[in-house]
Motif scaffolding. Structure first.
Motif, short mmCIF file in Angstrom:
data_model
loop_
_atom_site.label_atom_id
_atom_site.label_comp_id
_atom_site.label_asym_id
_atom_site.label_seq_id
_atom_site.Cartn_x
_atom_site.Cartn_y
_atom_site.Cartn_z
N GLN A 34 -16.05 20.38 -62.60
CA GLN A 34 -15.97 19.15 -61.82
C GLN A 34 -16.98 19.25 -60.68
O GLN A 34 -16.97 20.22 -59.93
CB GLN A 34 -14.57 18.95 -61.26
CG GLN A 34 -14.43 17.67 -60.47
CD GLN A 34 -13.00 17.46 -60.04
OE1 GLN A 34 -12.07 18.04 -60.60
NE2 GLN A 34 -12.81 16.63 -59.05
N LEU A 35 -17.84 18.27 -60.60
CA LEU A 35 -18.85 18.20 -59.55
C LEU A 35 -18.45 17.07 -58.61
O LEU A 35 -18.22 15.95 -59.05
CB LEU A 35 -20.23 17.93 -60.15
CG LEU A 35 -21.35 17.60 -59.18
CD1 LEU A 35 -21.65 18.79 -58.28
CD2 LEU A 35 -22.60 17.17 -59.94
N GLU A 36 -18.36 17.39 -57.34
CA GLU A 36 -17.98 16.40 -56.33
C GLU A 36 -19.23 15.97 -55.58
O GLU A 36 -20.02 16.80 -55.14
CB GLU A 36 -16.98 17.05 -55.38
CG GLU A 36 -16.26 16.11 -54.48
CD GLU A 36 -15.18 16.85 -53.71
OE1 GLU A 36 -14.00 16.62 -54.01
OE2 GLU A 36 -15.52 17.65 -52.83
N VAL A 37 -19.43 14.66 -55.45
CA VAL A 37 -20.60 14.11 -54.79
C VAL A 37 -20.14 13.08 -53.78
O VAL A 37 -19.23 12.29 -54.05
CB VAL A 37 -21.56 13.46 -55.82
CG1 VAL A 37 -22.70 12.74 -55.14
CG2 VAL A 37 -22.07 14.49 -56.79
N PHE A 38 -20.76 13.09 -52.61
CA PHE A 38 -20.43 12.12 -51.56
C PHE A 38 -21.62 11.21 -51.32
O PHE A 38 -22.77 11.66 -51.25
CB PHE A 38 -20.06 12.83 -50.26
CG PHE A 38 -18.81 13.65 -50.38
CD1 PHE A 38 -17.57 13.05 -50.29
CD2 PHE A 38 -18.88 15.01 -50.61
CE1 PHE A 38 -16.40 13.80 -50.41
CE2 PHE A 38 -17.73 15.77 -50.73
CZ PHE A 38 -16.50 15.15 -50.63
N LEU A 39 -21.33 9.93 -51.20
CA LEU A 39 -22.34 8.93 -50.88
C LEU A 39 -22.02 8.37 -49.51
O LEU A 39 -20.97 7.76 -49.32
CB LEU A 39 -22.34 7.82 -51.93
CG LEU A 39 -22.47 8.26 -53.38
CD1 LEU A 39 -22.22 7.10 -54.32
CD2 LEU A 39 -23.82 8.88 -53.61
N ALA A 40 -22.90 8.60 -48.54
CA ALA A 40 -22.68 8.08 -47.19
C ALA A 40 -23.00 6.59 -47.20
O ALA A 40 -24.09 6.18 -47.56
CB ALA A 40 -23.57 8.81 -46.19
N ASP A 41 -22.03 5.80 -46.84
CA ASP A 41 -22.18 4.35 -46.90
C ASP A 41 -22.10 3.75 -45.50
O ASP A 41 -21.28 4.16 -44.68
CB ASP A 41 -21.09 3.72 -47.75
CG ASP A 41 -21.11 4.22 -49.19
OD1 ASP A 41 -20.04 4.29 -49.77
OD2 ASP A 41 -22.19 4.53 -49.69
N THR A 42 -22.93 2.77 -45.26
CA THR A 42 -22.87 2.07 -43.97
C THR A 42 -22.19 0.73 -44.09
O THR A 42 -21.73 0.17 -43.11
CB THR A 42 -24.30 1.86 -43.42
OG1 THR A 42 -25.06 1.16 -44.40
CG2 THR A 42 -24.95 3.20 -43.13
N SER A 43 -22.09 0.20 -45.28
CA SER A 43 -21.46 -1.11 -45.46
C SER A 43 -20.80 -1.19 -46.84
O SER A 43 -21.15 -0.44 -47.75
CB SER A 43 -22.52 -2.21 -45.33
OG SER A 43 -23.38 -2.17 -46.44
N LEU A 69 -13.63 6.13 -49.32
CA LEU A 69 -13.04 6.64 -48.08
C LEU A 69 -13.52 5.76 -46.93
O LEU A 69 -14.18 4.75 -47.15
CB LEU A 69 -13.44 8.10 -47.89
CG LEU A 69 -13.09 9.03 -49.08
CD1 LEU A 69 -13.71 10.39 -48.88
CD2 LEU A 69 -11.60 9.12 -49.26
N ARG A 70 -13.24 6.12 -45.70
CA ARG A 70 -13.63 5.28 -44.56
C ARG A 70 -15.12 5.00 -44.49
O ARG A 70 -15.55 3.88 -44.45
CB ARG A 70 -13.17 5.91 -43.26
CG ARG A 70 -11.71 5.78 -43.04
CD ARG A 70 -11.35 6.32 -41.69
NE ARG A 70 -9.92 6.19 -41.52
CZ ARG A 70 -9.37 5.87 -40.39
NH1 ARG A 70 -10.11 5.68 -39.33
NH2 ARG A 70 -8.07 5.76 -40.31
N ASN A 71 -15.92 6.05 -44.44
CA ASN A 71 -17.35 5.84 -44.26
C ASN A 71 -18.18 6.49 -45.37
O ASN A 71 -19.38 6.69 -45.21
CB ASN A 71 -17.81 6.37 -42.90
CG ASN A 71 -17.51 7.84 -42.73
OD1 ASN A 71 -16.89 8.45 -43.58
ND2 ASN A 71 -17.94 8.42 -41.63
#
Length: 108
Positions: A34-43, A69-71
């Motif tokens: 399992q590979l976990e990836v995060f995408l930082a989102d502004t909107s 998630l939140r951001n």
């Protein structure tokens, strides 16, 4: 017509001992990671765009879970270990802003 009789091992593979046939069995499922990836989102629009891009890319078939998630957005990929190199290169080429998280084995 006679009644149906179960086939004995000697009827199916007459020249090969039963122990040898059973030792050549290949498991149907390989180990997965399992590979976990995060995408930082502004909107919210950016979140939708990133997820749509991933789902419509060659990586879409590997996505097992996506959580907003939140951001940021957390996307989990279920891949075979031998596909890890392809997945990372494609991810970097598709969404360069992605942050690669942990890689863990999935229990079979």
């Amino acid at each position: 017509m006679g009644s149906a009789q179960p086939l004995a091992h000697r009827d199916v593979v007459p020249d090969v001992p039963a122990a040898q046939v059973l030792s050549n069995v290949i498991p149907l499922r390989a180990r997965r990671v399992q590979l976990e990836v995060f995408l930082a989102d502004t909107s919210p629009a950016t979140r939708r765009t990133h997820l749509a891009t991933l789902f419509h890319s060659p990586l879409g078939v590997y996505i097992s879970h996506a959580q907003l998630l939140r951001n940021k957005t957390c996307v989990q990929f279920n891949i075979a270990p031998e596909d890890l190199d392809f997945t990372l290169h494609t991810l970097i080429g598709t969404i360069s802003e992605a942050t690669i998280g942990k890689i863990s084995r999935i229990a079979n």
